[in-house]
Design a protein around this motif. Sequence first.
Motif, PDB file in Angstrom:
ATOM      1  N   LYS A 196      42.725  18.494  64.821  1.00 29.14           N
ATOM      2  CA  LYS A 196      42.669  19.185  63.646  1.00 29.14           C
ATOM      3  C   LYS A 196      44.224  19.343  62.668  1.00 29.14           C
ATOM      4  CE  LYS A 196      38.909  22.025  62.468  1.00 29.14           C
ATOM      5  NZ  LYS A 196      38.066  23.274  62.373  1.00 29.14           N
TER       6      LYS A 196
ATOM      7  N   PHE B  75      44.857  16.698  60.369  1.00 28.42           N
ATOM      8  CA  PHE B  75      43.964  16.149  59.422  1.00 28.42           C
ATOM      9  C   PHE B  75      44.575  15.900  57.869  1.00 28.42           C
ATOM     10  CE2 PHE B  75      39.295  16.580  60.417  1.00 28.42           C
ATOM     11  CZ  PHE B  75      39.673  16.047  61.701  1.00 28.42           C
TER      12      PHE B  75
ATOM     13  N   SER C 216      37.567  11.211  64.836  1.00 31.22           N
ATOM     14  CA  SER C 216      37.003  12.404  64.603  1.00 31.22           C
ATOM     15  C   SER C 216      35.717  12.237  63.626  1.00 31.22           C
ATOM     16  CB  SER C 216      38.011  13.443  63.890  1.00 31.22           C
ATOM     17  OG  SER C 216      37.405  14.822  63.694  1.00 31.22           O
TER      18      SER C 216
END
Length: 116
Positions: free
Chosen positions: A10, A13, A48
Amino acid sequence: MFPRERRVLKSLFPEILKNSRSYHSPNLTIRLTGRLKSDDQQKPTQFSVIVSGQVSKKAVTRNLWKRRVRNITMRHLDRMRGGHYCLIFLKPSVMKLSFKILEEELMSLFYKTKLI
């Protein structure tokens, strides 16, 4: 669920979104970028799946669509080129699709991005 070496962190990102190229279809969007470090080019492509609250307010439904996309992707991992980060975004119109049509659309995007 993707194996750990196949998941995008994450924390990556923002960097991926800034440096990626977008590929669109009526129900999906793929953001694809090469590895951020040159020494990571030989590692497998990481994925993802992002399903926003606009797709469905219910987490159960969002998780269902994530599982479907992950299942399709996992079946074709052996054919994927390495060295990329791939974010798959689902649009609200995906709710009307059958699994077969979703698979065809996702595979056409993978061919378009030259991951396969």
